[in-house]
Design an enzyme around this catalytic site. Structure first.
Site: not given
Ligand code: F6R
Ligand code: MG
Ligand code: MG
Length: 371
Positions: A11, A230, A233
């Protein structure tokens, strides 16, 4: 002919939140792979699933090849510059290291690779999932390769009746690859015992016991284990060879009709059912639901024919409706119980910090003892 299929995905930024890469970003990555891959790759297929871009490459250089991995890394770095210039969300987010060293393992992008001697007819399936983690494939792989209720080939085909070897990784172990090899059918209950915990034990590969050949390769990287926190995902990719010594394509696809619950969806912190979708599908409801696509190919001397979209069939429309219903049912209970992930799987630390601050306010009630 011995061929390697390498799929490397990341990503590196998306439009409108975590929905999909921009057309310009996708084209930039594609163009880089086509031009720089000349002489190195036999063929390639660049696609997206949700906010992830996957670069699938065929070549003869084996697994973990530095040049092949560097090509994908550099394509993502080149794409990141475009993502930044367009103000895309999370530009370059899966490129966790500043400089390339050796191969992309442990650097953020997910990798699934397989080297094999081509059969005269060589069908394979390329799965890509978004808003979930590698354990999402535990359930369909268990059914497809170990359960005769799903896969009649385990009874009908003498070669398949010898069973399959599962290589399962303990993804919590960050100092190296901690794996166990278990044999279906003898070790079925041990396999089941591990696979019931998909956040910790993940199928890495599956092998035919009759032929000794590899059928499955799953990208097992967990981003938070690499980054120490984290960062999103993991959104795993998987390669599956089908037919002959292996389950038929339809036996591999069937388990996806369940729409099983996986970790993923909103803020990487919820349990949601996974929806089998058409190629190049975006993300929507509750930053989900988690999705999985399947591009089916045939390969000859490394040249790809396809993809044919395995989930683009009227049957899967009905499944998608069913999965939407399951997703909405789960969402009715908001943050309660099974709807949200356990504490150490949450993608945000806010709740842990909140509990620590509330904890200080707890007091032990002194109870008067009866005389
Ligand atoms: C996976 C994905 C999600 C984001 C998560 C955190 O492709 O996009 O797991 O990483 O929702 O999002 P933010 O950056 O909005 O805190
Ligand atoms: Mg993704
Ligand atoms: Mg993502």
């Amino acid at each position: 002919m011995k061929i390697t299929i390498s799929v490397i995905k990341a990503d590196i930024g998306s439009v409108g939140g975590h929905i999909a890469p921009s057309e310009k970003l996708l084209q930039t990555v594609k163009q880089y792979v086509v031009e720089t891959g000349k002489g190195l790759l036999i063929d390639n297929y660049v696609s997206f699933t949700g906010d992830d871009i996957a670069i699938l490459m065929t070549h003869t250089h084996g697994e973990g090849n530095e040049k092949v991995h560097k090509l994908a890394w550099d394509a993502f770095v080149t794409g990141t510059a475009v993502a930044k210039s367009q103000g895309l969300y999370g530009a370059g987010q899966d490129l966790l290291k500043d400089a390339f060293s050796g191969n992309v393992h442990g650097m953020g992008p997910a990798v699934a690779e397989m080297e094999f001697e081509e059969r005269p007819g060589e069908p394979f399936l390329f799965f890509a999932a978004d808003k979930t983690d590698p354990g999402a494939y535990n359930f369909p792989l268990y059914l497809a390769f170990a359960d005769a209720m799903n896969t009649p080939g385990l009874m009908l085909s003498p070669k398949m009746a010898k069973g399959f070897k599962f290589v399962i990784m303990d993804v919590n172990h960050t100092e190296g690859d901690r794996v166990v090899e278990l044999q279906a059918p003898e070790d079925m209950y041990d396999i089941a015992t591990l696979l019931r915990d998909p956040e910790r034990y993940v199928v890495e590969s599956v092998w035919s016991r009759a032929a000794g050949t590899q059928a499955v390769s799953v990208a097992t990287s967990r981003l938070h284990n690499i980054a120490g926190k984290y960062t999103g995902k993991d959104d795993p990719v998987m390669l599956v060879r089908s037919q002959m010594d292996f389950p038929a394509t339809g036996e591999v696809l069937q388990p996806f009709a369940v729409g099983h619950f996986v970790a993923g969806g909103m803020r990487g912190s919820h349990n949601m059912p996974i929806m089998p979708v058409k190629l190049n599908t975006t993300i929507s409801y509750f930053d989900g639901p988690p999705i999985v696509s399947c591009a089916s190919f045939s390969i000859r001397n490394g040249k790809l024919t396809g993809p044919v979209d395995a989930f683009d069939h009227p049957f899967w429309d009905r499944v998608r409706d069913h999965v939407s219903d399951k997703a909405m049912e789960m969402r009715k209970q908001g943050f309660f119980g099974a709807a949200m992930l356990t504490m150490n799987e949450l993608e945000y630390t806010g709740i842990i910090e909140k509990i620590a601050s509330i904890d200080k306010k707890f007091a032990l009630r002194t109870v008067q003892k009866a005389a």
